[in-house]
Design an enzyme around this catalytic site. Structure first.
Site, PDB file in Angstrom:
ATOM      1  NE  ARG A  67      -1.806  -2.451   2.623  1.00 44.66           N
ATOM      2  CZ  ARG A  67      -1.975  -3.742   2.319  1.00 44.66           C
ATOM      3  NH1 ARG A  67      -3.029  -4.129   1.675  1.00 44.66           N
ATOM      4  NH2 ARG A  67      -1.086  -4.646   2.686  1.00 44.66           N
ATOM      5  CB  THR A  68       3.593   2.521   2.125  1.00 38.97           C
ATOM      6  OG1 THR A  68       2.863   2.146   3.293  1.00 38.97           O
ATOM      7  CG2 THR A  68       4.242   3.864   2.353  1.00 38.97           C
ATOM      8  NE  ARG A 118       7.523   0.631   4.508  1.00 34.42           N
ATOM      9  CZ  ARG A 118       6.295   0.125   4.540  1.00 34.42           C
ATOM     10  NH1 ARG A 118       6.098  -1.141   4.254  1.00 34.42           N
ATOM     11  NH2 ARG A 118       5.269   0.879   4.840  1.00 34.42           N
TER      12      ARG A 118
HETATM   13  C1  NCD Z   1       2.269  -1.107   8.028  1.00 33.97           C
HETATM   14  C2  NCD Z   1       3.759  -0.955   8.097  1.00 33.97           C
HETATM   15  O1  NCD Z   1       4.477  -1.223   7.141  1.00 33.97           O
HETATM   16  O2  NCD Z   1       4.193  -0.493   9.148  1.00 33.97           O
HETATM   17  N1  NCD Z   1       1.808  -1.303   6.736  1.00 33.97           N
HETATM   18  C3  NCD Z   1       1.519  -0.205   5.974  1.00 33.97           C
HETATM   19  O3  NCD Z   1       2.375   0.536   5.589  1.00 33.97           O
HETATM   20  N2  NCD Z   1       0.241   0.044   5.718  1.00 33.97           N
HETATM   21  C4  NCD Z   1       1.699  -2.068   8.976  1.00 33.97           C
HETATM   22  C5  NCD Z   1       2.260  -3.442   9.053  1.00 33.97           C
HETATM   23  O4  NCD Z   1       3.124  -3.846   8.271  1.00 33.97           O
HETATM   24  O5  NCD Z   1       1.796  -4.182   9.944  1.00 33.97           O
END
Ligand code: NCD
Length: 324
Positions: A67-68, A118
């Site tokens: 998603r991100t 990330r």
């Molecule tokens: C989250 C993350 O990566 O911290 N996911 C996201 O970006 N929507 C939550 C997760 O991985 O549990």
């Protein structure tokens, strides 16, 4: 011109790194939410926006993401910009040859106008922001540290639903120790008035004691619980999270706690009021029963996800100085 580094955002976002919810104040959040509402309305009307025409965003994700990554990439493209994308850079970039994070960032900033990163290490986004001379860094998750854009889209979603972020009762459940989305969201909620937070987790996955003290000092009323029978019946939001398997040293410890708390249709019947919402940053891995998805209060696959893209469009527009 080298960028100026200011770690507190006012309503001016232009050229700023977005690393932590600690940078925000209440007016800056409301400013971002207003911009998001405008972008959302225009996009839903089918208007093609070209705010980022001629701009390039670099996406570098050292940890998996659906998603991100997907929503940032879509956000740039929906605004007429383009992307350079590295997923799994440890295999696909010079990181495989031993290049440092700093050198990778110096390289990407030569090609792009903003870097979205990330990384598995807490603090890596700050490190990248210090390495980048010219372009802003957006933290898309730094280990167990923070995930500011997820918290921003979560807060926008709550704001859109209830018209305000004051006077709310919010239940967080799951991995509160390792969940970075929770760490950012609690920082954001502390900027609003009269918020009561229930924290439902196994005893081994409570907030760190430092975090608990910090959030209480910032004015949040925190109530830690370890049994679903202690869940309040008046919560406005349930914010469920996944137990963060990748942060466990011992897989057996993970297996023991992974499904401590599961949202079922029965639990909803017993504990949830009518006008509430169920949120989850996703991915879910068994902690929300599929049957719950049909409940109109479950918004993790509907407005919460969509808002991720709109919020990121607005944020990019502001950071790149294309929106006021
Ligand atoms: C989250 C993350 O990566 O911290 N996911 C996201 O970006 N929507 C939550 C997760 O991985 O549990």
């Amino acid at each position: 011109m080298p960028k100026t580094k200011i770690l507190t955002l006012t309503e001016e976002f232009k050229a700023q790194d977005i690393l932590s919810l600690d940078q925000f104040d209440t007016p800056s959040l409301i400013h971002l939410f207003s911009a998001t509402l405008k972008i959302k309305a225009l996009t839903q009307k089918g208007k093609v926006l070209d705010l980022l025409k001629g701009n390039i965003a670099a996406l570098i994700f050292y940890e998996p993401s659906s998603r991100t990554f997907g929503s940032f990439s879509a956000a740039v493209k929906r605004l007429g910009g383009e992307t350079i994308e590295f997923q799994n850079p440890a295999q696909t970039s010079s990181v495989a040859k031993g290049e440092t994070l700093e050198d990778t960032i110096r390289t990407l900033e030569a090609y792009s106008d903003v870097i979205i990163m990330r990384h598995p290490e807490k603090g890596a986004a700050k490190k990248a922001a210090e390495a980048a001379f010219f372009v802003p860094i957006i933290n898309a998750g730094d280990g167990i540290g923070e995930h500011p854009t997820q918290a921003l889209l979560d807060m926008f979603t709550i704001y859109e639903k209830f018209g305000s972020l004051d006077n709310l009762t919010i239940l967080f459940a799951g991995d509160l120790l390792n969940g970075r989305t929770v760490h950012s969201l609690l920082r954001g909620l502390a900027l609003f008035q009269n918020i009561t937070v229930y924290l439902l987790s196994p005893k081994s996955l409570t907030l760190s004691r430092e975090d608990k003290t910090m959030f209480e000092r910032r004015g949040l009323k925190l109530i830690e619980i370890h049994n679903s029978l202690d869940m309040p019946k008046n919560a406005d939001v349930w914010y469920w999270t996944r137990v963060q398997k990748e942060r466990f040293k011992n897989l057996k410890d993970y297996e023991r706690v992974k499904h401590s708390f599961i949202v079922t249709t029965d639990l909803l019947k017993e504990r949830a009021k009518k006008n509430m919402i169920i949120m989850h940053p996703l991915p879910r891995v068994g902690e929300i029963e599929n049957a719950v998805d049909k409940d109109p209060r479950a918004i993790y696959f509907t407005s919460q996800i969509k808002n991720g893209m709109y919020l990121r469009m607005a944020l990019l527009g502001l950071v790149l100085g294309k929106l006021k």
